[in-house]
Structures are given as C-alpha cells and as structure tokens.
Enzyme design. Structure first.
Site, PDB file in Angstrom:
ATOM      1  CE  LYS A  41      16.636  17.725   6.074  1.00  0.00           C
ATOM      2  NZ  LYS A  41      17.569  16.624   6.426  1.00  0.00           N
ATOM      3  CG  ASN A  91      11.193   4.094   4.335  1.00  0.00           C
ATOM      4  OD1 ASN A  91      10.795   4.966   3.572  1.00  0.00           O
ATOM      5  ND2 ASN A  91      10.937   4.116   5.623  1.00  0.00           N
ATOM      6  CB  THR A 104       9.484   8.518   1.130  1.00  0.00           C
ATOM      7  OG1 THR A 104      10.406   9.272   1.928  1.00  0.00           O
ATOM      8  CG2 THR A 104       9.879   8.637  -0.328  1.00  0.00           C
ATOM      9  CE  LYS A 116      14.039  14.011  -4.180  1.00  0.00           C
ATOM     10  NZ  LYS A 116      14.520  12.731  -3.623  1.00  0.00           N
ATOM     11  CB  SER A 147      13.485  15.617   6.608  1.00  0.00           C
ATOM     12  OG  SER A 147      13.931  14.302   6.779  1.00  0.00           O
ATOM     13  CE  LYS A 200      21.078  11.281  -0.858  1.00  0.00           C
ATOM     14  NZ  LYS A 200      19.608  11.404  -0.796  1.00  0.00           N
TER      15      LYS A 200
HETATM   16  P1  NAD Z   1      15.536   0.367   0.966  1.00  0.00           P
HETATM   17  O1  NAD Z   1      16.944  -0.097   0.981  1.00  0.00           O
HETATM   18  O2  NAD Z   1      14.743   0.405   2.224  1.00  0.00           O
HETATM   19  O3  NAD Z   1      14.679  -0.560  -0.077  1.00  0.00           O
HETATM   20  C1  NAD Z   1      15.102  -0.836  -1.377  1.00  0.00           C
HETATM   21  C2  NAD Z   1      14.234  -1.954  -1.936  1.00  0.00           C
HETATM   22  O4  NAD Z   1      14.572  -2.154  -3.304  1.00  0.00           O
HETATM   23  C3  NAD Z   1      14.416  -3.308  -1.247  1.00  0.00           C
HETATM   24  O5  NAD Z   1      13.174  -3.964  -1.151  1.00  0.00           O
HETATM   25  C4  NAD Z   1      15.322  -4.055  -2.214  1.00  0.00           C
HETATM   26  O6  NAD Z   1      15.154  -5.473  -2.125  1.00  0.00           O
HETATM   27  C5  NAD Z   1      14.816  -3.536  -3.527  1.00  0.00           C
HETATM   28  N1  NAD Z   1      15.779  -3.666  -4.614  1.00  0.00           N
HETATM   29  C6  NAD Z   1      17.110  -3.375  -4.579  1.00  0.00           C
HETATM   30  N2  NAD Z   1      17.659  -3.666  -5.763  1.00  0.00           N
HETATM   31  C7  NAD Z   1      16.661  -4.101  -6.558  1.00  0.00           C
HETATM   32  C8  NAD Z   1      16.596  -4.569  -7.899  1.00  0.00           C
HETATM   33  N3  NAD Z   1      17.697  -4.627  -8.653  1.00  0.00           N
HETATM   34  N4  NAD Z   1      15.397  -4.956  -8.394  1.00  0.00           N
HETATM   35  C9  NAD Z   1      14.277  -4.926  -7.637  1.00  0.00           C
HETATM   36  N5  NAD Z   1      14.279  -4.505  -6.360  1.00  0.00           N
HETATM   37  C10 NAD Z   1      15.455  -4.114  -5.833  1.00  0.00           C
HETATM   38  O7  NAD Z   1      15.568   1.791   0.261  1.00  0.00           O
HETATM   39  P2  NAD Z   1      14.460   2.940   0.333  1.00  0.00           P
HETATM   40  O8  NAD Z   1      14.782   3.869   1.440  1.00  0.00           O
HETATM   41  O9  NAD Z   1      13.112   2.326   0.225  1.00  0.00           O
HETATM   42  O10 NAD Z   1      14.812   3.737  -1.021  1.00  0.00           O
HETATM   43  C11 NAD Z   1      14.392   3.255  -2.288  1.00  0.00           C
HETATM   44  C12 NAD Z   1      14.604   4.351  -3.321  1.00  0.00           C
HETATM   45  O11 NAD Z   1      13.871   5.514  -2.945  1.00  0.00           O
HETATM   46  C13 NAD Z   1      16.061   4.837  -3.506  1.00  0.00           C
HETATM   47  O12 NAD Z   1      16.217   5.232  -4.846  1.00  0.00           O
HETATM   48  C14 NAD Z   1      16.121   6.063  -2.598  1.00  0.00           C
HETATM   49  O13 NAD Z   1      17.153   6.957  -2.987  1.00  0.00           O
HETATM   50  C15 NAD Z   1      14.741   6.639  -2.857  1.00  0.00           C
HETATM   51  N6  NAD Z   1      14.249   7.545  -1.814  1.00  0.00           N
HETATM   52  C16 NAD Z   1      14.147   7.133  -0.525  1.00  0.00           C
HETATM   53  C17 NAD Z   1      13.621   7.997   0.431  1.00  0.00           C
HETATM   54  C18 NAD Z   1      13.415   7.554   1.862  1.00  0.00           C
HETATM   55  O14 NAD Z   1      12.845   8.360   2.628  1.00  0.00           O
HETATM   56  N7  NAD Z   1      13.781   6.357   2.248  1.00  0.00           N
HETATM   57  C19 NAD Z   1      13.255   9.313   0.065  1.00  0.00           C
HETATM   58  C20 NAD Z   1      13.359   9.694  -1.276  1.00  0.00           C
HETATM   59  C21 NAD Z   1      13.857   8.793  -2.211  1.00  0.00           C
END
Ligand code: NAD
Length: 411
Positions: A66, A217, A186, A90, A345, A102
């Site tokens: 997954k 997100n 999340t 996880k 999920s 992944k």
């Molecule tokens: P996203 O693309 O929606 O948001 C990322 C955010 O980080 C944006 O606001 C962006 O401007 C900011 N950002 C990017 N680079 C940056 C930097 N150098 N400094 C400061 N801010 C920065 O992504 P997301 O889905 O919110 O995911 C964020 C993290 O969470 C990732 O590591 C992802 O793997 C992890 N994650 C996401 C989910 C999910 O359900 N979306 C689940 C588990 C883990």
C-alpha cells in the site's frame, strides 16, 4: 548518506534493542521487488517523450502493498524504495492489514498539459498493471498526484481488468468510491497524536501554541484542526516564506487567503519571518508538514518546542534526532504521526470491498480510535525499552511483521 541509508538508522537501532531474528532483519532490509518502467507519451506538439517510472513493493508480509504515487522531477529509485519501506512500517504501526509500497514518475507535472498528464498516468498504469490490484498492491495519491489522477488510474486499470475496480486504488473522488474524511485525514492524525502528547505532559490544548511548516494538504489541515482543538497557531510556513501572529491565526481564514493568492505569505495582520525562525519558534508543538530533511544537525539545537509532531515523511535527520533527544524534545515520528492518511485509505478500501459507505463521523471516530491506540502502543514500547518514540515505533512495526513472517514460515 542517501535517504535509504538514513531511514535504516532508527530501524537498525530497533532491531538491536529488540534482538530481532537475524532472518527477519535481513528480509526487512530490502524491498521484495522494485520495477522500473519506461512510459512513452505522445506530446501535444506531435513529438514522443519517454518518461521513467517506478513501483516498489517493500513488503507484502502483512497484506497487499500500500502506498502512493509521486510525480516529481527529483523522483529516484532510492527515494521510492525508502518511501515504500516507511509505508510498510507505517501500516504496521497503525495496525492495518497491509504491507508497504510506493511509486513515482520522474516528471515535473506543471510542464505537462492535462491531456499529456492523463496519457502519462494511463501509460504508467499499463506498465505496472501486472503488479497491482486490490489484493496485491493498492496505490494512492502522493506529492503532485490527486483525486483526478486516481480517477484516471482507476479507469485505466478497470479497462485492463475488464471490470469495475474501485478497490485497486484509494484517494479517489467520492463519486467513484472515495471515502468521506480522506482529505483531512493525515492532518487529523497529526493533531490527534499531538493532543495525546500534550496530555502526557499535562498541558491543556488551550494552554499550547503551535508552529506548522508546510501549508499543503497535511499542513493546512493540521493547522486548521489545531485551531479547532483550541491550540493557538502562531507561526505558519510554505515554500515561499513564513508568517507569525502573536495572538494566533484563524487558520481557516489563512487557508482561504492561500487558496486565493497561492501562498500564505502576505496574510493581512501577519509578520513575515524566515523558515529558520519558524523552526526555532518558542511554541509547545512544532509540526514539520512540508518535505524531508528540515531538522538537521545544523538547526536542531535551535528548536524551542517541547513536542515535534512529524506530519511530513522524514523531516528529521538521525543527527538531529540525537540532539533533540539530548534536549528532551518529544519527537512523534512520521510513521506514527502521519499514519492517518493511510488509515482512512484503508477505510476507503474496506468500503469499496463492501460497496457500502460510512458517514464522515464514522470515519473520524474510527480513525481517532485507531490513532490513539497506536500512539499509546508506541509510547508503552518506548517506556519498556527506554528508547525514543521513533525507535519504539519501529519496534512495534517489526514485532507484527516478524510475527507474521514466523507464522508464514519465512523465518
Ligand atoms: P503538498 O504538496 O500538498 O504540500 C506541501 C507544502 O510544503 C506546501 O505548502 C509547500 O509550499 C510546502 N513546502 C515545500 N517545500 C518547502 C520548503 N522547502 N520549505 C517550507 N515549505 C515547503 O504535500 P502534502 O500532501 O501536504 O505532503 C507534505 C508531506 O507530508 C510530504 O512529506 C508527504 O510525503 C507527507 N505525507 C502526506 C500525506 C498525505 O495524505 N497527503 C500522508 C502522509 C505523509
């Protein structure tokens, strides 16, 4: 040290502390399989471009693999393998009947038209089709992929399978079998974990302050749900910069502003600060929710928060972990803190298999219950072995995986 090697440092500590069977440790050290594919796409200008994609199944010991699919120009096989490994752990920490996987494509999706993006997405599914399926490997969104991309993937896979296949993928729109509560899941899990940690420290939510890095997100929902819980969010950041407000943000209003302008920067009434100032902010809870490798040996000593809750995957390096441990900062690790997304999920997949859907309240209640249980299981292991929560989370994960390996006759 590359990210794959870095990810193994706390894993190896856990293996040593719990004296894991050597065979189980050897199996967990590498993915079961990793596929590299070439995806030709007819571009709008008539030329043909070939993109490289990957799908890695780190483990299918506890159930089907997954994990999400990432579209980014920096995607690499190492990154995909590391993210798949984190998914295995996880899912096991969250108590889900899944292994970890992944996928990713090396592409900057902003450079493609919608038609090109759809063609690339369908081409990727055609190439990885033999590996995936609702009982084999279930993709989901990750960086730069969303419900629309999941919809194309589901349609393409359904065509290949010759039948409607909603359960082969999660993170879909509600209209094609998505789950209520998935978008905020999340961030909700990050907040549930942080509130449990505050309870342990005898701090009421209304007494706590928070700084959140990242406003996508995960970050935006973390910030909004902190506000709902009564935690005062005084610093926010995104890729364009960071902002501060001593009396706390209305994070729903910041979200509306960011949706309109494309960034939180310039939010009326806020003071601009640097990303470094955000990470060093005097707050109760720091929530890195952006990208990997944000807390390092260079800046970990500056952290003033008493709790760090990792919304992002891999935001803290092993050297930073050591510094934070010495400072007495409680770090709630990614494989525990951001497991809310994959938990919901899993609920989506269950609903798809049953063809019966739950209310949002049912989803939120079940998610909260599972996350609180996982938090306390990890916390109890940390106390039992005298280790940080990160190592304890790996001990919990390895315990379930190794038990299944034994029952299955693998070790
Ligand atoms: P996203 O693309 O929606 O948001 C990322 C955010 O980080 C944006 O606001 C962006 O401007 C900011 N950002 C990017 N680079 C940056 C930097 N150098 N400094 C400061 N801010 C920065 O992504 P997301 O889905 O919110 O995911 C964020 C993290 O969470 C990732 O590591 C992802 O793997 C992890 N994650 C996401 C989910 C999910 O359900 N979306 C689940 C588990 C883990």
């Amino acid at each position: 040290m590359n990210i794959f090697e870095m990810a193994h440092i706390p894993l190896n500590k856990a293996i040593e502390v719990m004296q894991l069977d050597a065979g189980a440790a050897a199996i967990i050290a590498t993915p079961e399989r990793t596929l590299e594919v070439s995806i030709p796409v007819k571009m709008d200008d008539g030329s043909t471009k070939v993109f490289t994609g990957y799908r890695s199944q780190h483990s299918t010991v506890l159930g089907p693999a997954k994990g999400g699919v990432r579209y980014h120009q920096n995607v690499s096989m190492d990154e995909v393998k590391t993210l798949a490994f984190w998914m295995t752990c996880k899912c096991a920490v969250a108590g889900l009947p899944y292994g970890g996987g992944k996928g990713g494509i090396i592409v900057d999706p902003a450079q493609l038209s919608k038609r090109e993006l759809e063609a690339l997405t369908r081409g990727y599914i055609d190439k990885i089709a033999p590996l995936i399926g609702e009982k084999k490997d279930i993709p989901a969104p990750d960086m730069n992929t969303n419900a629309q991309v999941m919809g194309w993937m589901m349609d393409e896979y359904s065509k290949i399978a010759g039948q409607f296949e909603p359960g082969f993928i999660t993170g879909k729109a509600i209209g094609v079998g998505g789950s209520l509560g998935r978008t905020a899941a999340t961030g909700r899990g990050v907040v549930v974990a942080a509130l449990e940690a505050l309870k342990l420290q005898g701090i009421e939510p209304y007494e706590a302050t928070a700084a959140v890095q990242g406003f996508g997100n995960v970050g935006s929902w973390t910030a909004k749900l902190f506000c709902d819980a009564g935690v005062k969010v005084i610093a926010l950041g995104d890729v364009n910069g960071a902002i501060y407000k001593a009396d706390g943000f209305d994070c729903y209003d910041v979200d509306a502003y960011a949706k309109k302008t494309g960034s939180i920067v310039g939010y009326p009434g806020s003071k601009p600060i640097t990303n470094a100032q955000l990470l060093a902010m005097e707050v109760t809870v720091l929530a890195p929710c952006a990208i990997e490798l944000q807390l390092t040996k260079e800046n970990a000593a500056d952290v003033s928060a008493s709790i760090i809750v990792e919304g992002a995957n891999g935001p803290t390096t092993p050297e930073a972990d050591e510094i934070l441990e010495e400072k007495g900062v409680l770090v709630i690790p990614d494989i525990l803190a951001n497991g809310g997304g994959v938990t919901v999920s899993y609920f989506e997949w269950v609903q798809n298999l049953y063809r019966y859907f739950w209310t949002e309240k049912e989803v939120i209640d079940k998610q909260t219950e599972m996350m609180i249980k996982a938090f306390h299981e990890v916390h109890a292991k940390a106390k039992e072995y005298g280790v940080p929560l990160r190592v304890a989370a790996y001990i919990v994960a390895l315990g379930s995986i190794a038990e299944a390996m034994k029952i299955r006759g693998m070790v």
